[in-house]
Design an enzyme around this catalytic site. Sequence first.
Site, PDB file in Angstrom:
ATOM      1  N   THR A 152       0.883  -1.154   0.000  1.00 36.90           N
ATOM      2  CA  THR A 152       0.000   0.000   0.000  1.00 36.90           C
ATOM      3  C   THR A 152       0.923   1.205   0.000  1.00 36.90           C
ATOM      4  O   THR A 152       2.091   1.057   0.334  1.00 36.90           O
ATOM      5  CB  THR A 152      -0.812   0.003   1.329  1.00 36.90           C
ATOM      6  OG1 THR A 152      -1.409  -1.259   1.520  1.00 36.90           O
ATOM      7  CG2 THR A 152      -1.875   1.049   1.368  1.00 36.90           C
ATOM      8  N   ARG A 180     -12.678  -8.385  -4.435  1.00 42.87           N
ATOM      9  CA  ARG A 180     -12.281  -8.292  -3.022  1.00 42.87           C
ATOM     10  C   ARG A 180     -12.048  -6.817  -2.645  1.00 42.87           C
ATOM     11  O   ARG A 180     -11.503  -6.041  -3.417  1.00 42.87           O
ATOM     12  CB  ARG A 180     -10.999  -9.107  -2.813  1.00 42.87           C
ATOM     13  CG  ARG A 180     -10.420  -9.024  -1.405  1.00 42.87           C
ATOM     14  CD  ARG A 180      -9.198  -8.138  -1.366  1.00 42.87           C
ATOM     15  NE  ARG A 180      -8.604  -8.079  -0.052  1.00 42.87           N
ATOM     16  CZ  ARG A 180      -7.613  -7.265   0.278  1.00 42.87           C
ATOM     17  NH1 ARG A 180      -7.104  -6.461  -0.624  1.00 42.87           N
ATOM     18  NH2 ARG A 180      -7.142  -7.233   1.498  1.00 42.87           N
ATOM     19  N   VAL A 181     -12.500  -6.452  -1.452  1.00 40.25           N
ATOM     20  CA  VAL A 181     -12.403  -5.051  -1.028  1.00 40.25           C
ATOM     21  C   VAL A 181     -11.315  -4.903   0.045  1.00 40.25           C
ATOM     22  O   VAL A 181     -11.262  -5.663   1.006  1.00 40.25           O
ATOM     23  CB  VAL A 181     -13.774  -4.550  -0.497  1.00 40.25           C
ATOM     24  CG1 VAL A 181     -13.654  -3.158   0.103  1.00 40.25           C
ATOM     25  CG2 VAL A 181     -14.794  -4.543  -1.634  1.00 40.25           C
ATOM     26  N   SER A 182     -10.465  -3.933  -0.145  1.00 40.27           N
ATOM     27  CA  SER A 182      -9.333  -3.665   0.750  1.00 40.27           C
ATOM     28  C   SER A 182      -9.756  -2.866   1.978  1.00 40.27           C
ATOM     29  O   SER A 182     -10.747  -2.142   1.948  1.00 40.27           O
ATOM     30  CB  SER A 182      -8.305  -2.858  -0.045  1.00 40.27           C
ATOM     31  OG  SER A 182      -7.335  -2.302   0.793  1.00 40.27           O
ATOM     32  N   ASP A 183      -8.932  -2.952   3.021  1.00 43.59           N
ATOM     33  CA  ASP A 183      -9.130  -2.100   4.211  1.00 43.59           C
ATOM     34  C   ASP A 183      -9.081  -0.615   3.852  1.00 43.59           C
ATOM     35  O   ASP A 183      -9.653   0.226   4.549  1.00 43.59           O
ATOM     36  CB  ASP A 183      -8.045  -2.381   5.256  1.00 43.59           C
ATOM     37  CG  ASP A 183      -6.649  -2.098   4.718  1.00 43.59           C
ATOM     38  OD1 ASP A 183      -6.182  -2.880   3.870  1.00 43.59           O
ATOM     39  OD2 ASP A 183      -6.037  -1.096   5.126  1.00 43.59           O
ATOM     40  N   GLY A 202      -0.477  -3.481   5.043  1.00 42.09           N
ATOM     41  CA  GLY A 202      -0.366  -4.862   5.511  1.00 42.09           C
ATOM     42  C   GLY A 202      -1.530  -5.678   4.992  1.00 42.09           C
ATOM     43  O   GLY A 202      -2.066  -5.379   3.919  1.00 42.09           O
ATOM     44  N   GLY A 204      -5.062  -6.531   4.558  1.00 41.98           N
ATOM     45  CA  GLY A 204      -6.278  -5.753   4.732  1.00 41.98           C
ATOM     46  C   GLY A 204      -7.322  -6.419   5.603  1.00 41.98           C
ATOM     47  O   GLY A 204      -7.994  -5.756   6.399  1.00 41.98           O
TER      48      GLY A 204
END
Length: 269
Positions: A152, A180-183, A202, A204
């Site tokens: 990131t 897929r969705v990241s933090d 890191g 997610g």
Amino acid sequence: MIPKLIIHGGAGKRPPSNRQREIQKVLEKLLEAAYPVLLEKGAVEGVVSAVGGLEDNPLFNAGTGSRLQADGKARLTASLMDGQRQRFSAVINIERVKNPIRVAHLLQDEMFTVLAGREAMAVARAKGFRPYNPITKERLAEWQKHYKGEGTVGAVAIDSNGNISSATSTGGRGFETPGRVSDVASPCGTYADKLVGLSCSGLGEDIVNVALAVRVAMRVNDGMGLKEAMKLSLKELEAIDGKAGMIAIDKEGNALCIYNTQFMSYAVK
Ligand code: GLY
């Protein structure tokens, strides 16, 4: 307040030492380029400029050089939080855009500040963001080997008025389930208010499971010192075997980076 800017190039596996040196050199250069923007235009513009520069460098997993999802598409996620206005904006899994952080910036003043997928791309196009292919040969080769990783980029700043902002951008884990969705899509990964700002990196899923950035920020809001709040929150992440890192700045101008991954690159001015 003396303006401060901290940026990161991601938390994860330790790269070879020549690569580490290259990353550090690039981070220092991008920091020098973004710092005058912080001085002239304030914290929000400062972090957008820093993350925009990081997105443009193919060394990092964001913007140009983002990892690809399992179907071979690069879906990019970026978020921005203006601590003064306490306003979060983000684009989630946007495709074929050069600088997702600039689209997230644009959404700061809209009624609906978080947009995803094709619809986010349509809004970006309507606002003048031209089609752009962020896929590099190196990332394509990684994808062909089904490589999964992390990574990131992010920035946190405090300006001369004491306003804090943070921004984060990512291509995700690599070879993940499409969609897929990241933090980074949430305040778990990017958070700022009047007292503190954070940008995480890191894994997610781990970051979301402890709501990492918010967890630290709430502690600081309740009176805990920034270092203690970051350390305690990382310990709690470790209790679930989580792997992550974060950068932060508080209203006193303390700028810190902490991680439990092998490596996290960062630079501060
Ligand atoms: N922290 C970036 C990601 O997991 O997508």
